[in-house]
Design a protein around this motif. Sequence first.
Motif, PDB file in Angstrom:
ATOM      1  N   HIS A 254       0.852  -1.184   0.000  1.00  0.00           N
ATOM      2  CA  HIS A 254       0.000   0.000   0.000  1.00  0.00           C
ATOM      3  C   HIS A 254       0.896   1.245   0.000  1.00  0.00           C
ATOM      4  N   PRO A 255       0.568   2.277  -0.810  1.00  0.00           N
ATOM      5  CA  PRO A 255       1.386   3.496  -0.826  1.00  0.00           C
ATOM      6  C   PRO A 255       1.554   4.128   0.554  1.00  0.00           C
ATOM      7  N   TYR A 256       0.509   4.050   1.389  1.00  0.00           N
ATOM      8  CA  TYR A 256       0.617   4.637   2.726  1.00  0.00           C
ATOM      9  C   TYR A 256       1.609   3.848   3.581  1.00  0.00           C
ATOM     10  N   THR A 257       1.581   2.528   3.499  1.00  0.00           N
ATOM     11  CA  THR A 257       2.528   1.712   4.269  1.00  0.00           C
ATOM     12  C   THR A 257       3.958   2.056   3.882  1.00  0.00           C
ATOM     13  N   ARG A 258       4.192   2.232   2.583  1.00  0.00           N
ATOM     14  CA  ARG A 258       5.527   2.609   2.124  1.00  0.00           C
ATOM     15  C   ARG A 258       5.950   3.955   2.708  1.00  0.00           C
ATOM     16  N   ARG A 259       5.039   4.916   2.675  1.00  0.00           N
ATOM     17  CA  ARG A 259       5.330   6.241   3.216  1.00  0.00           C
ATOM     18  C   ARG A 259       5.572   6.178   4.720  1.00  0.00           C
ATOM     19  N   LEU A 260       4.775   5.388   5.429  1.00  0.00           N
ATOM     20  CA  LEU A 260       4.904   5.266   6.883  1.00  0.00           C
ATOM     21  C   LEU A 260       6.279   4.713   7.244  1.00  0.00           C
ATOM     22  N   ARG A 300      -0.143   8.034  -6.106  1.00  0.00           N
ATOM     23  CA  ARG A 300      -0.600   7.083  -7.112  1.00  0.00           C
ATOM     24  C   ARG A 300      -2.103   7.215  -7.395  1.00  0.00           C
ATOM     25  N   PHE A 301      -2.692   8.297  -6.916  1.00  0.00           N
ATOM     26  CA  PHE A 301      -4.136   8.479  -7.078  1.00  0.00           C
ATOM     27  C   PHE A 301      -4.531   8.559  -8.555  1.00  0.00           C
ATOM     28  N   GLU A 302      -5.631   7.854  -8.884  1.00  0.00           N
ATOM     29  CA  GLU A 302      -6.244   7.909 -10.207  1.00  0.00           C
ATOM     30  C   GLU A 302      -7.751   8.021 -10.022  1.00  0.00           C
ATOM     31  N   CYS A 323      -6.453  -1.513  -1.790  1.00  0.00           N
ATOM     32  CA  CYS A 323      -5.967  -0.411  -2.630  1.00  0.00           C
ATOM     33  C   CYS A 323      -6.209  -0.762  -4.093  1.00  0.00           C
ATOM     34  N   TRP A 324      -6.639   0.222  -4.896  1.00  0.00           N
ATOM     35  CA  TRP A 324      -6.807   0.016  -6.337  1.00  0.00           C
ATOM     36  C   TRP A 324      -5.460  -0.019  -7.050  1.00  0.00           C
ATOM     37  N   ASN A 325      -4.449   0.631  -6.469  1.00  0.00           N
ATOM     38  CA  ASN A 325      -3.138   0.726  -7.109  1.00  0.00           C
ATOM     39  C   ASN A 325      -2.043   0.176  -6.217  1.00  0.00           C
ATOM     40  N   ALA A 326      -2.274  -0.981  -5.656  1.00  0.00           N
ATOM     41  CA  ALA A 326      -1.250  -1.594  -4.812  1.00  0.00           C
ATOM     42  C   ALA A 326       0.000  -1.846  -5.633  1.00  0.00           C
ATOM     43  N   GLU A 327       1.157  -1.549  -5.042  1.00  0.00           N
ATOM     44  CA  GLU A 327       2.442  -1.692  -5.775  1.00  0.00           C
ATOM     45  C   GLU A 327       2.944  -3.122  -5.716  1.00  0.00           C
TER      46      GLU A 327
END
Length: 327
Positions: A254-260, A300-302, A323-327
């Motif tokens: 998840h982008p938030y997990t990466r940022r955290l 990564r918002f779309e 997440c719609w855009n999980a990495e």
Amino acid sequence: MNAPVASLPLLHVADLSLEFRTRSGTVFALENIAFSLNKGEMLGIVGESGSGKSVLAYSMLGISDGAARVTAGTAMFGGADLLKASEHELREIRGREVSMIFQSPRTALNPIRKVGHQIEDVLKRHAAVRGVDLRERAIDCLKRVRIPDPARRYDAYPFELSGGMCQRILIALALACQPSLLIADEPTTGLDVTTQAAIMELLSSLAAEQNMASILITHDLALAAQYCDRIAVMHAGHLIECGPAEEVLNAPHHPYTRRLIASTPHTAPSIAAMSPIPGNLPDLRRSDLPPCRYAGRCERFEAACNAAPLPEFAITPHHTVRCWNAE
């Protein structure tokens, strides 16, 4: 021959949603929270302040603020739904089968009552211990959490003890009746690094002795990585990623997990290398909250991210991400 039936989890939370009715509007504090916890397992719940970690714990124990209202979901524990249990039923469960260590031990303890008597209160209420056995059992509880000279500390007041000692007293209170589940809410806040390590080693060893399930609520990702079997990441009332601790921290999706993780001092080689999470948590009083509450902060918002409901993808059989855009 029939295949063996997999044992049921000790705790199974599904679609839990909670809101607060306030004068300034309804706060949609939790939405569709789901996770399971097995006996002997430690689950770390991490996320920014305000993400709903403590609110989640309070809701399961029925100790939320009077303005709180559970609007959906179940929390099955030992065959009973904690969210639908009466206050009488919850009083029987709290302290005996499920215990909680609260933040700030000095404020959690009664300042004008001896610590030994506070432990006795729990034993009288939930273990039916009476008479001369009470003192002996209370001192045994102090011994278990490695309090030096427990017979003397039995007569101490909280203000006579250090912060680390008060935290051990809280652990003794929580484990007096050998519960099946322990919830520790920021149990090392305000303690020095050496005392933090001692407290976590104590919790970990006692949990292993009793095959007790534990939930560790913490901001400290390094602490969660060292002691937790699995990690659940929360953001603005959503549980967005959950999986084995090593997978979540070393390969977040998840982008938030990466940022955290990137914003945590323990994971950065220097202060300059730390990357702050942009923006702020959304106002949870909004009636038009997007399906993904991280959308306003996400690189990564779309447009597709506004599609509801927010999906849950299985990265591996035990690692999920919403997440719609999980990495």
